[in-house]
Design a protein around this motif. Structure first.
Motif, PDB file in Angstrom:
ATOM      1  N   THR A   1       0.833  -1.186   0.000  1.00 30.01           N
ATOM      2  CA  THR A   1       0.000   0.000   0.000  1.00 30.01           C
ATOM      3  C   THR A   1       0.869   1.237   0.000  1.00 30.01           C
ATOM      4  O   THR A   1       1.799   1.334   0.792  1.00 30.01           O
ATOM      5  CB  THR A   1      -0.891  -0.004   1.251  1.00 30.01           C
ATOM      6  N   LYS A   2       0.552   2.168  -0.878  1.00 29.30           N
ATOM      7  CA  LYS A   2       1.294   3.413  -0.926  1.00 29.30           C
ATOM      8  C   LYS A   2       0.299   4.568  -0.843  1.00 29.30           C
ATOM      9  O   LYS A   2      -0.871   4.401  -1.139  1.00 29.30           O
ATOM     10  CB  LYS A   2       2.060   3.545  -2.242  1.00 29.30           C
ATOM     11  N   LYS A   3       0.805   5.753  -0.539  1.00 33.41           N
ATOM     12  CA  LYS A   3      -0.002   6.969  -0.465  1.00 33.41           C
ATOM     13  C   LYS A   3      -1.137   6.835   0.564  1.00 33.41           C
ATOM     14  O   LYS A   3      -1.246   5.815   1.228  1.00 33.41           O
ATOM     15  CB  LYS A   3      -0.563   7.321  -1.838  1.00 33.41           C
ATOM     16  N   LEU A   4      -1.962   7.884   0.641  1.00 34.44           N
ATOM     17  CA  LEU A   4      -3.006   7.798   1.653  1.00 34.44           C
ATOM     18  C   LEU A   4      -4.267   8.536   1.228  1.00 34.44           C
ATOM     19  O   LEU A   4      -4.369   9.002   0.090  1.00 34.44           O
ATOM     20  CB  LEU A   4      -2.510   8.279   3.028  1.00 34.44           C
TER      21      LEU A   4
ATOM     22  N   THR B   1      -4.909   6.415  -1.921  1.00 32.00           N
ATOM     23  CA  THR B   1      -4.234   5.173  -1.546  1.00 32.00           C
ATOM     24  C   THR B   1      -4.035   4.289  -2.776  1.00 32.00           C
ATOM     25  O   THR B   1      -4.958   4.074  -3.546  1.00 32.00           O
ATOM     26  CB  THR B   1      -5.066   4.434  -0.486  1.00 32.00           C
TER      27      THR B   1
ATOM     28  N   ARG C   1       2.129   1.154   8.247  1.00 31.13           N
ATOM     29  CA  ARG C   1       1.245   2.245   7.864  1.00 31.13           C
ATOM     30  C   ARG C   1       0.442   2.684   9.067  1.00 31.13           C
ATOM     31  O   ARG C   1       0.008   1.867   9.870  1.00 31.13           O
ATOM     32  CB  ARG C   1       0.272   1.778   6.786  1.00 31.13           C
TER      33      ARG C   1
ATOM     34  N   SER D   1      -7.014  11.784   5.920  1.00 27.36           N
ATOM     35  CA  SER D   1      -7.582  10.443   6.139  1.00 27.36           C
ATOM     36  C   SER D   1      -6.524   9.400   5.809  1.00 27.36           C
ATOM     37  O   SER D   1      -5.772   9.548   4.853  1.00 27.36           O
ATOM     38  CB  SER D   1      -8.791  10.266   5.232  1.00 27.36           C
ATOM     39  N   CYS D   2      -6.466   8.339   6.603  1.00 29.68           N
ATOM     40  CA  CYS D   2      -5.441   7.336   6.332  1.00 29.68           C
ATOM     41  C   CYS D   2      -5.827   6.458   5.161  1.00 29.68           C
ATOM     42  O   CYS D   2      -5.010   5.708   4.637  1.00 29.68           O
ATOM     43  CB  CYS D   2      -5.165   6.484   7.566  1.00 29.68           C
ATOM     44  N   GLY D   3      -7.109   6.508   4.752  1.00 29.48           N
ATOM     45  CA  GLY D   3      -7.530   5.718   3.600  1.00 29.48           C
ATOM     46  C   GLY D   3      -7.974   4.316   3.950  1.00 29.48           C
ATOM     47  O   GLY D   3      -8.162   3.491   3.070  1.00 29.48           O
TER      48      GLY D   3
END
Lengths: 790, 420
Positions: free
Chosen positions: A169-172, A176, B183, B340-342
């Motif tokens: 998982t990359k970015k948010l 994401t 994460r 937001s962390c997603g």
């Protein structure tokens, strides 16, 4: 066992079951994305909301995150819960492209289904959609990130379940991204499962891309033919072309997933060079003519030289029924020259392993996952039986201690202890481990795993002995999908070595090879070639374009696993049925010139028969027997064959009523006395003594297995021919990694590049059994390695 | 009033160990080490101290939930990942008097029998982080950190960890994930951090201001500290901040429960000339709006909750009459949408939806139906997200729709912002 009420129906479920699963038990399937039986509940998508009316939890809750408890009263269709589900779908659809018409997932897309189920129909979001740039992930998996709904299943499968490290998982926030650090092939041998776990069309099977809609596919429950584990698969074909393999849930064997060899190794079936014609001395004939010709050859030989002049070879990669038909024909012809593998050295070890497995010790692939102490002897799971590596990882994640005794630089997606010992040290190392203080107390959750490729007979025996003494489980990996079945039919009968001497001495004049390739599989190719030349006639039945098939006087095209009904018995002794998914013949898409799609669509040429139709090998054998004048009612249909198998041999009693989607039937050789299987290593099998490095021919995930090596996509991941040795040994020889070398023993020399590793055993060299490389010829020989091109 | 947390703020630089000790520093630790951990927990419980991060969970109770029975290691984490918009109390605290946090962490670690403490500090707080690191080194050389502290037999190590710089890192379980190198997604509970937290070991986590109060509770005694509050039922002092168009924006240490009106008008100096008070967010961007009619509320957890808002961090953001409430919320949502962390759908994809509708309202292109969609979004996001992030993000919008509906509707009816 908590008892709860869902939609006014009572249900009792095991402790720890979540409410989503409990509802499923009642047949109520509530939409969900992030929850997956194998990957667990994480509560990310928030879709599976239900209303909890009574009990310890109240209100609208995400049901995958709530464990079922006594007294719960749950409404799945409560308006409040429905509203949440509708909103969740609406949120997901704010960014999802409306490209369903060109999306490969269309028709099997959970987002499509749940959008219908959830009730969201009219778009209220007026903003722009978020877009991504997708990555190139190799030739197996296609990525289209715009379709992503961020359920995190891919990450959880790839990293958490399969232990891969190059994807994540990359970015948010709503940017994401799930992918690699940079474009490139996914490295995991299980990457193909992304296509199955992804609920939308982000990850799709690239080999199947744009070829068919799921509802056009002809499918049937099937069993993977690419190693001995027998994982459940569902092949899908359209217009006579095998297009896709999906994992089929089989909780006794593979669980939910399969390896990439199993998923992408299917392309041999519709490949352009697959033999589809009946041939007599190179001339195309009809089926009837080929049968007549074969039966003429056989009856002539028997008339002239007696039944002993005819020999038959069955195959560890064909079905139990085909092998039974070989046995039956041999009985009818009254010949004793029958064997079931063209590689006697591997077969001998297969037979030995099969003779040692009994019901009490034998462990299923799934049992491995629940073992807490595992010793793997002489096996490189990722390369020999990939799904074993995935199960070992699950055991490791659950806290199992895992020791691998193997000379190769074994790589596994988890932490384990590697003892780099040579095969003749296996028994000793195992005894050392069993005798040491860290050895497990006798307990049934410990498992000994043993390969049958590089270990010698002594190691195979030692593993069985240790398992019995320590009262722990036993798990052998065998050479092919039906090695177990072939070994049972071979029992104490002769092996190819015996047939070969008969051919050399001229006693055998006719050889019938059923899906067997002596030229390609017998380690000493020269010897096999001379023996085959010595024959009067060679009759071959196969679906692969093997070297032996090319040399045949009479050739019959046969059916691959997805094109017939049959049974494979896996390494554990589990007889599993598979069904025909489609009728084999030249794919419609190959009907044009040069096997291209036909120019007219739909094709305006009409045939009364399926063009290029092939049949199961046992049908040809039955017809040949009939033509010779020996009626054989037992070979009438697949049912009569299974009934005859069950009646002939009580070990096969359960195969008569075997259903393809059942758990299968566990079969053991029973207490047997097979002197054949005890035969000591012959010259070709005994390790050389003397100077030089001892070379072992080894398996790789891609490129060495007989069937998938004829599939173009899996071949893309096959490495270049190489020999691998310990870096210190290389230093002594003055050689460097990547350098071209010549590997020779006696008058055999092969050329390749050198690879070095610091984690493999000293004094050994490993060369993969790549097609056309010739490593088998040097197996177990002392070799000298010198720099320079060949 | 007696200043506790801010008594060294006059120095104008981070108080050194010498200065800190001169003002009575580390006497709380000495006192605590003479007590049993259970007694320390009891004292903190009796003091009535509640978590200063915003949720107001009783600190003593949190400590008593920590699993101290199973074998170690146990961890104590200090949350200084202060990223709530409008909030700057932890930064002031650490930049001016870092030893307070260290001493508080040592006492907290002693009470919860933790052997390792981490101070997790916001990425952008580099000055505060440097001050903390210097202070940790000072305390280490003086024997306050390390093995057998002050001959008590208690040992504890402390590390300062700089966050990767995301709002979600401040959520306690996401913070643990971030600290482990994962994460910063929140974890599901159970298991609770008290039994399985950082590295799946028993872990206690408190806000930096909460921890900084501990030495003072030890020095003054539970009842002595509790009595500092402005009203019966409150406990101790609290750092309140004021920002916006007021005459004297800043941070003030005041008795807990000081009325909001007093904080803004007396300590904050009242509105700047030419501006009048419109509304405020009482404790950060995730607390519901308070309108002028509720200005008498005492700033404490329960009292503010009773009027439909939350005290949050206690750092008040004041909106004046030139401020469009819709635009203020757009600004808020832009922050939350980005941060937001997603992980869960309502937050990841729901907040951009809310943000989009607000933008349309402000631009004068929304219709009345969209107001209903906005409301439906907020009401569905609020109870259905994974952690407290999304509820905090939509709560001010919900309060806007309650308190300033007329102004919002005026945007739609007149197709323009009535204030700009």
């Amino acid at each position: 066992m908590p008892k709860l009420t869902i939609d006014r129906m009572e249900v009792e479920v095991p402790e720890g079951t979540n409410v989503l699963e409990a509802a499923k038990k009642l047949g109520i399937v509530i939409p969900h994305f992030c929850y997956h039986e194998a990957l667990g509940a994480v509560g990310a998508c928030r879709l599976c909301a239900m209303k909890f009316v009574e009990g310890p939890v109240k209100g609208v809750q995400v049901s995958c995150m709530v464990k079922a408890q006594d007294g719960m009263v749950v409404e799945t269709a409560d308006p409040d819960a429905m509203r949440v589900r509708r909103m969740v779908i609406e949120w997901l659809m704010t960014n999802h492209p409306h490209d369903c018409p060109v999306c490969d997932e269309g028709g099997m897309c959970q987002l499509q289904d749940y959008t219908i189920a959830g009730g969201h129909g009219i778009r209220r979001y007026k903003g722009k959609k978020r877009t991504y740039l997708s990555q190139y992930l190799g030739e197996f998996i296609e990525q289209e990130m715009n379709r992503c709904i961020q359920c995190y299943r891919c990450h959880r499968f790839y990293r958490d379940y399969a232990g891969g490290a190059d994807f994540g998982t990359k970015k948010l926030a709503n940017r994401t991204f799930f992918g690699r650090f940079k474009d490139g092939w996914l490295e995991s041998e299980f990457a193909g499962n992304l296509a199955d776990v992804c609920p939308t069309g982000v990850f799709t099977d690239k080999t199947y891309r744009f070829k068919a809609r799921p509802w056009e596919l002809e499918t049937a429950p099937s069993v993977c033919p690419h190693c001995s584990l027998g994982c459940g698969i569902t092949p899908g074909a359209k217009l006579r072309e095998l297009l896709v393999i999906k994992a089929r849930e089989n909780l006794k064997v593979n669980g939910w997933f399969i390896c990439d060899r199993g998923r992408f190794g299917y392309r041999f079936a519709s490949s352009g060079n697959r033999p589809r014609k009946f041939l007599v001395n190179g001339q195309e004939k009809t089926r009837g003519e080929a049968v007549k010709s074969a039966s003429g050859i056989i009856s002539d030989a028997i008339l002239k030289y007696g039944p002993g002049s005819v020999a038959l070879i069955g195959s560890p990669r064909t079905s139990l029924e085909n092998n039974f038909a070989v046995r039956k024909l041999a009985d009818l012809l009254k010949t004793e020259n029958i064997c079931f593998s063209a590689d006697p050295f591997r077969e001998r070890k297969d037979r030995r392993a099969v003779s040692l497995i009994n019901a009490a010790d034998s462990r299923s692939l799934r049992d491995v996952e629940f073992s807490d102490f595992i010793v793997a002897v002489g096996t490189d799971p990722v390369n020999e039986a990939p799904m074993l590596a995935l199960m070992l990882r699950q055991a490791a994640v659950k806290g199992a201690q895992i020791v691998v005794i193997d000379p190769r630089p074994v790589k596994l997606p988890f932490n384990f202890t590697h003892i780099p010992a040579l095969p003749d040290e296996f028994a000793g190392k195992l005894a050392e481990l069993a005798g040491s203080s860290s050895a497990p107390a006798p307990r049934d959750r410990a498992t000994i795993i043993c390969g049958t490729d590089i270990p010698g007979m002594d190691a195979i025996d030692a593993c069985s002995e240790a398992a019995r003494r320590l009262n722990c489980g036993l798990f052998y990996t065998l050479s092919s999908a039906n090695s177990f079945g072939a070994a049972l039919l071979a029992s104490d009968g002769p092996e190819f070595e015996d047939v070969l001497s008969g051919m050399e001495s001229g006693n055998i004049g006719v050889l019938i090879a059923l899906e067997s390739d002596p030229l390609g599989r017998y380690p000493d190719r020269e010897r096999a070639a001379r023996a085959l030349e010595n024959l009067d006639s060679l009759i071959v039945m196969d679906y692969l374009p093997t070297e032996t098939a090319e040399a045949a006087n009479v050739f019959f095209p046969t059916t691959a696993y997805a094109e017939m009904d049959g049974i494979f018995i896996n390494n554990e002794g589990r007889a599993q049925g598979f069904s025909r998914a489609y009728i084999p013949g030249i794919p419609v898409n190959h009907m044009g010139p040069q096997r291209k799609p036909p120019e007219l669509h739909p094709p305006r040429e009409f045939f009364s028969e399926v063009p290029g139709r092939s049949f199961a090998a046992w049908e040809y054998l039955r017809d040949i027997a009939g033509e010779i004048g020996m009626e054989c009612g037992e070979l009438e249909s697949i049912e009569t064959i299974r009934a005859a198998l069950a009646a002939d041999d009580r070990r096969f009693a359960q195969v008569a009523g075997l259903h393809p989607e059942s758990d299968g039937a566990l079969i053991t050789a029973g207490p047997v006395d097979w002197p054949q299987a005890q035969r000591q290593p012959s010259a070709g099998d005994k390790p050389d003594t003397g100077e030089g490095l001892l070379l072992y021919a080894v398996e790789l995930t891609f490129g060495t297995e007989e069937i998938s090596a004829r599939s173009d996509k899996t071949q893309l991941r096959a490495p270049e021919p190489h020999v691998l040795i310990n870096s210190e040994d290389a230093g002594k020889l003055g050689l460097k990694d990547g350098e071209p070398v010549r590997v020779s023993s006696g008058n055999i020399t092969i050329s390749c590049v050198l690879k070095t590793s610091s984690s493999c055993a000293r004094g050994a060299a490993f060369a993969p059994r790549l097609k056309g490389f010739g490593a088998e010829a040097l197996n177990r020989k002392r070799v000298t390695i010198t720099g320079g091109r060949g | 009033m007696q200043l506790l947390l801010t008594k060294n703020f006059h120095l104008g630089h981070p108080a050194s160990l010498k200065e800190y000790e001169a003002s009575g520093g580390y006497s709380g630790l000495r006192a605590a080490l003479k007590m049993t951990p259970d007694d320390v927990i009891k004292t903190v419980t009796d003091s009535g101290l509640r978590g200063r991060g915003g949720a107001g969970f009783p600190t003593g109770k949190k400590w008593s939930l920590t699993d101290r029975k199973s074998p170690g290691p146990r961890y104590f984490l200090v949350n200084a990942d202060e990223m709530e918009p409008g909030t700057f109390k932890d930064r002031f605290l650490i930049e001016n008097d870092p030893h307070q946090v260290i001493e508080g962490l040592l006492i907290s670690g002693y009470a919860t029998e933790a052997e390792k403490g981490y101070i997790f500090i916001r990425y952008e707080y580099s000055g505060a982080a440097r001050a903390l690191e210097r202070a940790v080194n000072e305390a280490k050389s003086a024997g306050f950190i390390g093995k057998d502290i002050l001959g008590s037999g208690f040992s504890m190590e402390i590390s300062v960890h700089r966050s990767a710089g995301r709002y979600e890192c401040g959520e306690e379980t996401a913070l643990m994930n971030a600290l482990e190198g994962r994460r910063a997604n929140p974890r599901s509970k159970p298991p609770y951090p008290a039994s399985k937290g950082f590295r799946m070991r028993p872990t206690t986590i408190n806000n930096a201001e909460t921890v900084a109060n501990i030495p003072h509770i030890m020095s003054l005694g539970a009842s002595g500290w509790k009595a500092l509050a402005a009203y019966e039922g409150g406990a101790g002092t609290k750092l309140y901040g004021v920002s916006g168009r007021v005459k004297n924006p800043g941070l003030f240490e005041l008795p807990t429960g000081t009325p909001l009106k007093e904080i803004i008008e007396i300590h904050g100096g009242g509105m700047r000339d030419g501006y009048s008070f419109k509304a405020c967010l009482p404790g950060g961007a995730s607390t519901p709006i308070i309108a002028p009619d509720k200005m008498d509320v005492r700033m404490d957890f329960d009292t503010v909750s009773r009027i439909g808002s939350r005290m949050g961090t206690g750092c008040v953001t004041v909106f004046d009459d030139t401020c469009c409430i819709v635009r203020a919320m757009i600004n808020n949502l832009l922050f939350f949408t980005r941060e937001s962390c997603g992980w869960c759908t309502p937050c990841r994809d729901g907040l951009p939806f809310v943000h989009n509708i607000l933008q349309r309202i402000e631009a004068g292109v929304a219709d009345m139906d969209e107001l209903g969609v906005l409301e439906e979004n907020c009401e569905t996001i609020y109870p259905n997200s994974f952690c407290a992030f999304a509820p905090g993000a939509v709560d001010p919008v919900r309060s806007m729709l309650r308190l300033f509906r007329e102004e919002v509707e005026k945007h739609i009816k007149t197709k323009r912002c009535p204030i700009a």
